[in-house]
Design a protein around this motif. Structure first.
Motif, PDB file in Angstrom:
ATOM      1  N   GLY A  77       0.814  -1.217   0.000  1.00 40.66           N
ATOM      2  CA  GLY A  77       0.000   0.000   0.000  1.00 40.66           C
ATOM      3  C   GLY A  77       0.841   1.257   0.000  1.00 40.66           C
ATOM      4  N   LEU A  78       1.909   1.249   0.819  1.00 43.33           N
ATOM      5  CA  LEU A  78       2.780   2.434   0.886  1.00 43.33           C
ATOM      6  C   LEU A  78       3.523   2.641  -0.428  1.00 43.33           C
ATOM      7  CD1 LEU A  78       3.876   4.708   2.634  1.00 43.33           C
ATOM      8  CD2 LEU A  78       5.668   3.166   3.424  1.00 43.33           C
ATOM      9  N   ILE A  79       3.982   1.551  -1.039  1.00 44.09           N
ATOM     10  CA  ILE A  79       4.677   1.669  -2.327  1.00 44.09           C
ATOM     11  C   ILE A  79       3.741   2.238  -3.385  1.00 44.09           C
ATOM     12  CG2 ILE A  79       5.733   0.361  -4.208  1.00 44.09           C
ATOM     13  CD1 ILE A  79       6.898  -1.524  -2.095  1.00 44.09           C
ATOM     14  N   LEU A  80       2.508   1.727  -3.442  1.00 46.17           N
ATOM     15  CA  LEU A  80       1.531   2.234  -4.414  1.00 46.17           C
ATOM     16  C   LEU A  80       1.274   3.721  -4.202  1.00 46.17           C
ATOM     17  CD1 LEU A  80      -1.173  -0.588  -4.656  1.00 46.17           C
ATOM     18  CD2 LEU A  80       0.379   0.167  -6.458  1.00 46.17           C
ATOM     19  N   PHE A  81       1.108   4.107  -2.932  1.00 41.37           N
ATOM     20  CA  PHE A  81       0.768   5.497  -2.619  1.00 41.37           C
ATOM     21  C   PHE A  81       1.920   6.438  -2.956  1.00 41.37           C
ATOM     22  CE2 PHE A  81       0.115   9.252  -0.065  1.00 41.37           C
ATOM     23  CZ  PHE A  81      -1.258   9.449  -0.113  1.00 41.37           C
ATOM     24  N   THR A  82       3.150   6.056  -2.545  1.00 39.30           N
ATOM     25  CA  THR A  82       4.291   6.965  -2.727  1.00 39.30           C
ATOM     26  C   THR A  82       4.708   7.087  -4.191  1.00 39.30           C
ATOM     27  OG1 THR A  82       5.772   5.122  -2.212  1.00 39.30           O
ATOM     28  CG2 THR A  82       5.236   6.641  -0.425  1.00 39.30           C
ATOM     29  N   LEU A  83       4.471   6.019  -4.973  1.00 40.56           N
ATOM     30  CA  LEU A  83       4.869   6.063  -6.378  1.00 40.56           C
ATOM     31  C   LEU A  83       3.748   6.533  -7.302  1.00 40.56           C
ATOM     32  CD1 LEU A  83       7.018   2.806  -6.753  1.00 40.56           C
ATOM     33  CD2 LEU A  83       7.740   5.123  -6.164  1.00 40.56           C
ATOM     34  N   ALA A  84       2.592   6.882  -6.728  1.00 43.65           N
ATOM     35  CA  ALA A  84       1.442   7.257  -7.558  1.00 43.65           C
ATOM     36  C   ALA A  84       1.723   8.507  -8.392  1.00 43.65           C
ATOM     37  CB  ALA A  84       0.217   7.479  -6.680  1.00 43.65           C
ATOM     38  N   ASP A  85       2.468   9.452  -7.814  1.00 44.09           N
ATOM     39  CA  ASP A  85       2.735  10.691  -8.548  1.00 44.09           C
ATOM     40  C   ASP A  85       4.211  10.855  -8.889  1.00 44.09           C
ATOM     41  OD1 ASP A  85       2.817  13.036  -5.753  1.00 44.09           O
ATOM     42  OD2 ASP A  85       3.485  10.975  -5.942  1.00 44.09           O
ATOM     43  N   ALA A  86       4.956   9.727  -8.884  1.00 40.53           N
ATOM     44  CA  ALA A  86       6.374   9.809  -9.251  1.00 40.53           C
ATOM     45  C   ALA A  86       6.505  10.179 -10.723  1.00 40.53           C
ATOM     46  CB  ALA A  86       7.064   8.465  -8.980  1.00 40.53           C
ATOM     47  N   GLN A  87       7.379  11.115 -10.985  1.00 42.20           N
ATOM     48  CA  GLN A  87       7.562  11.585 -12.355  1.00 42.20           C
ATOM     49  C   GLN A  87       8.371  10.607 -13.202  1.00 42.20           C
ATOM     50  OE1 GLN A  87       6.034  14.392 -13.431  1.00 42.20           O
ATOM     51  NE2 GLN A  87       5.144  14.462 -11.369  1.00 42.20           N
ATOM     52  N   THR A  88       9.148   9.743 -12.537  1.00 43.70           N
ATOM     53  CA  THR A  88       9.968   8.782 -13.256  1.00 43.70           C
ATOM     54  C   THR A  88       9.718   7.383 -12.720  1.00 43.70           C
ATOM     55  OG1 THR A  88      11.784   9.134 -11.702  1.00 43.70           O
ATOM     56  CG2 THR A  88      11.802  10.445 -13.722  1.00 43.70           C
ATOM     57  N   SER A  89      10.030   6.381 -13.518  1.00 40.95           N
ATOM     58  CA  SER A  89       9.911   4.997 -13.087  1.00 40.95           C
ATOM     59  C   SER A  89      11.126   4.624 -12.237  1.00 40.95           C
ATOM     60  CB  SER A  89       9.833   4.066 -14.301  1.00 40.95           C
ATOM     61  OG  SER A  89       8.710   4.384 -15.091  1.00 40.95           O
ATOM     62  N   PRO A  90      10.977   3.604 -11.373  1.00 40.10           N
ATOM     63  CA  PRO A  90      12.128   3.182 -10.576  1.00 40.10           C
ATOM     64  C   PRO A  90      13.306   2.782 -11.455  1.00 40.10           C
ATOM     65  CG  PRO A  90      10.106   2.175  -9.758  1.00 40.10           C
ATOM     66  CD  PRO A  90       9.761   2.867 -11.043  1.00 40.10           C
ATOM     67  N   ASN A  91      14.480   3.291 -11.086  1.00 46.43           N
ATOM     68  CA  ASN A  91      15.690   3.005 -11.845  1.00 46.43           C
ATOM     69  C   ASN A  91      16.606   2.145 -10.979  1.00 46.43           C
ATOM     70  OD1 ASN A  91      17.763   3.083 -13.719  1.00 46.43           O
ATOM     71  ND2 ASN A  91      18.637   4.963 -12.858  1.00 46.43           N
ATOM     72  N   PHE A  92      16.852   0.915 -11.412  1.00 46.87           N
ATOM     73  CA  PHE A  92      17.588  -0.029 -10.590  1.00 46.87           C
ATOM     74  C   PHE A  92      19.025  -0.186 -11.079  1.00 46.87           C
ATOM     75  CE2 PHE A  92      13.130  -1.403 -10.409  1.00 46.87           C
ATOM     76  CZ  PHE A  92      12.909  -1.295  -9.050  1.00 46.87           C
ATOM     77  N   SER A  93      19.938  -0.395 -10.135  1.00 50.79           N
ATOM     78  CA  SER A  93      21.344  -0.650 -10.415  1.00 50.79           C
ATOM     79  C   SER A  93      21.806  -1.730  -9.452  1.00 50.79           C
ATOM     80  CB  SER A  93      22.173   0.617 -10.226  1.00 50.79           C
ATOM     81  OG  SER A  93      23.540   0.311 -10.114  1.00 50.79           O
ATOM     82  N   ILE A  94      22.618  -2.677  -9.930  1.00 50.78           N
ATOM     83  CA  ILE A  94      23.050  -3.793  -9.079  1.00 50.78           C
ATOM     84  C   ILE A  94      23.777  -3.281  -7.838  1.00 50.78           C
ATOM     85  CG2 ILE A  94      24.551  -5.814  -8.947  1.00 50.78           C
ATOM     86  CD1 ILE A  94      22.051  -6.253 -10.567  1.00 50.78           C
ATOM     87  N   LEU A 132       2.468  11.726   4.057  1.00 50.92           N
ATOM     88  CA  LEU A 132       2.149  11.980   2.650  1.00 50.92           C
ATOM     89  C   LEU A 132       0.699  12.409   2.482  1.00 50.92           C
ATOM     90  CD1 LEU A 132       4.039   8.989   1.006  1.00 50.92           C
ATOM     91  CD2 LEU A 132       4.546  11.397   0.657  1.00 50.92           C
ATOM     92  N   LEU A 133      -0.206  11.738   3.206  1.00 49.65           N
ATOM     93  CA  LEU A 133      -1.623  12.075   3.110  1.00 49.65           C
ATOM     94  C   LEU A 133      -1.876  13.494   3.598  1.00 49.65           C
ATOM     95  CD1 LEU A 133      -4.473  11.124   2.415  1.00 49.65           C
ATOM     96  CD2 LEU A 133      -4.667  10.221   4.742  1.00 49.65           C
ATOM     97  N   LEU A 134      -1.221  13.881   4.703  1.00 51.58           N
ATOM     98  CA  LEU A 134      -1.377  15.240   5.219  1.00 51.58           C
ATOM     99  C   LEU A 134      -0.879  16.273   4.209  1.00 51.58           C
ATOM    100  CD1 LEU A 134      -0.321  14.868   8.969  1.00 51.58           C
ATOM    101  CD2 LEU A 134      -2.588  15.423   8.092  1.00 51.58           C
ATOM    102  N   HIS A 165      -3.610   6.289  -5.529  1.00 49.74           N
ATOM    103  CA  HIS A 165      -3.539   6.756  -4.140  1.00 49.74           C
ATOM    104  C   HIS A 165      -4.595   6.038  -3.293  1.00 49.74           C
ATOM    105  CE1 HIS A 165      -1.539  10.461  -5.897  1.00 49.74           C
ATOM    106  NE2 HIS A 165      -0.731  10.161  -4.907  1.00 49.74           N
ATOM    107  N   GLY A 166      -5.812   5.973  -3.818  1.00 53.10           N
ATOM    108  CA  GLY A 166      -6.904   5.329  -3.091  1.00 53.10           C
ATOM    109  C   GLY A 166      -6.630   3.859  -2.835  1.00 53.10           C
ATOM    110  N   SER A 167      -6.083   3.168  -3.844  1.00 56.49           N
ATOM    111  CA  SER A 167      -5.759   1.746  -3.676  1.00 56.49           C
ATOM    112  C   SER A 167      -4.690   1.564  -2.611  1.00 56.49           C
ATOM    113  CB  SER A 167      -5.283   1.152  -5.003  1.00 56.49           C
ATOM    114  OG  SER A 167      -6.272   1.275  -6.004  1.00 56.49           O
ATOM    115  N   GLY A 168      -3.678   2.434  -2.631  1.00 58.95           N
ATOM    116  CA  GLY A 168      -2.631   2.350  -1.629  1.00 58.95           C
ATOM    117  C   GLY A 168      -3.157   2.577  -0.223  1.00 58.95           C
ATOM    118  N   LEU A 169      -4.007   3.597  -0.061  1.00 60.60           N
ATOM    119  CA  LEU A 169      -4.591   3.874   1.258  1.00 60.60           C
ATOM    120  C   LEU A 169      -5.456   2.717   1.738  1.00 60.60           C
ATOM    121  CD1 LEU A 169      -5.570   7.646   0.896  1.00 60.60           C
ATOM    122  CD2 LEU A 169      -3.801   6.684   2.385  1.00 60.60           C
ATOM    123  N   LEU A 170      -6.184   2.092   0.811  1.00 59.25           N
ATOM    124  CA  LEU A 170      -7.044   0.956   1.169  1.00 59.25           C
ATOM    125  C   LEU A 170      -6.205  -0.205   1.695  1.00 59.25           C
ATOM    126  CD1 LEU A 170      -9.859  -0.339   1.217  1.00 59.25           C
ATOM    127  CD2 LEU A 170      -9.476  -1.071  -1.156  1.00 59.25           C
TER     128      LEU A 170
END
Length: 352
Positions: free
Chosen positions: A151-168, A280-282, A295-300
């Motif tokens: 839920g927290l991952i969904l909520f925090t990434l809902a308005d991320a301007q970029t996709s997660p960028n992974f490096s080993i 984040l909600l505040l 956001h709603g799905s993450g909060l749920l």
């Protein structure tokens, strides 16, 4: 004797004789207040002023902690644990801090958020291996933690301007930080459990005293000490912001240690994870940002995880035939009579 049976207080507010829900409310309120102010100050210093000197700011914060702890009346004479215990604790703390900061060079913000949001899961898993704890959690608590994390991952990434960028390299560093975070919380709980006389002030004081020298090395090696000193000398009011932030964070830190001592590392990790969602909600409510379906799905999912965590872990009592109940009652009555006779004999014995 368990840590929760030890008399504890939070800034003069007694906790021991209160119901669990009041203890939880008082400690959580201190934690949320402290880190809400901390977040506002960090937003101002890091983003508005563009001062990203994490090691130096932590260094200054440590000295403010020591002054505040001294004002609380704590002295080294009140210590009940050896210094070597806090050397280990501070080494893990500084290692976690360093790996988290270092991972930012290889991971972007969304990727780091995804990993840091999972902290509660390694805390629960590692609790089964720490000497003095060996905790086993019911299955529904793992499901609760998983729902909270997703839920927290969904909520925090809902308005991320970029996709997660992974490096080993970044993944290895952030995973190392997570393992150290998990060990840190459980190690603190083990200290409180194995030595209930340990106070929150002792834990924070010794960790700070031992941790400050650990900060000097990375500040010198990276050149941050000179850069931060020159920048802050030109803007002296930054020190006022740092002192105010440290005072608020001090309240949050002592409240977190109280939560660990009373409720354990895993429950505290869930609270700190939920705090991110509340903060984040505040921010969305205060700054009237639009909420999306994600956001709603993450909060749920977060709400489901918290509700599942609050469910009592009760098992139905096994059915016992009436004849067995009567027999057990007879045995208990007999044992009570024997105990009363033994107590009477004990009272008749001389003290010397």
């Amino acid at each position: 004797m368990k840590g929760e049976d030890q008399a504890r207080s939070l800034f003069g507010i007694p906790l021991t004789d209160r119901p669990k829900w009041q203890q939880f409310l008082i400690c959580s309120s201190g934690f949320f207040f402290g880190y809400l102010v901390n977040g506002i100050c960090e937003e101002y210093v890091y983003n508005r002023l563009q001062f990203s000197y994490g090691w130096y700011f932590t260094f200054v914060q440590g000295f403010v902690y020591l002054i505040l702890i001294r004002l609380q009346g704590f002295t080294t004479k009140q210590m009940v644990n050896p210094w070597k215990t806090y050397v280990k604790l501070s080494a893990v703390l500084m290692g976690s801090h360093g790996l988290t900061k270092g991972s930012l060079a290889y991971l972007n913000y969304p990727a780091q958020i995804m990993f840091k949001s999972t902290k509660v899961l390694p805390v629960m898993i590692m609790g089964a291996f720490i000497p003095g704890l060996r905790r086993k959690y019911p299955f529904h608590e793992y499901i609760s933690a998983l729902l909270l994390v997703i839920g927290l991952i969904l909520f925090t990434l809902a308005d991320a301007q970029t996709s997660p960028n992974f490096s080993i390299i970044g993944i290895i560093m952030i995973l190392g930080a997570l393992v150290m975070d998990a060990f840190l919380g459980n190690f603190q709980e083990a200290i409180f459990t194995m030595n209930p006389e340990t106070t929150q002030m002792e834990m924070l004081f010794c960790s700070t005293v031992v941790g400050i020298p650990f900060l000097v090395v990375p500040m010198i090696l990276t050149g941050e000490l000179v850069r931060a000193w020159n920048s802050c000398s030109q803007h002296l009011y930054v020190y006022g912001v740092l002192v105010f932030e440290a005072m608020a964070t001090f309240i949050g830190q002592v409240s977190v240690l109280s939560l660990i001592a009373i409720f354990g590392a895993a429950a505290t990790a869930m609270i700190t994870t939920a705090r991110k969602a509340v903060t984040l909600l505040l921010s969305y409510m205060i700054f009237t940002k639009p909420l999306t379906e994600q956001h709603g799905s993450g909060l749920l999912l977060i709400a489901m995880g918290i509700i599942l965590k609050m469910l009592p872990d009760s098992k139905p009592a096994p059915w016992i035939p009436t004849s067995n109940v009567n027999a057990r009652h007879h045995r208990e009555t007999s044992s009570e009579e024997v105990e009363s006779v033994e107590l009477e004999d004990e009272e008749k014995k001389p003290l010397v």
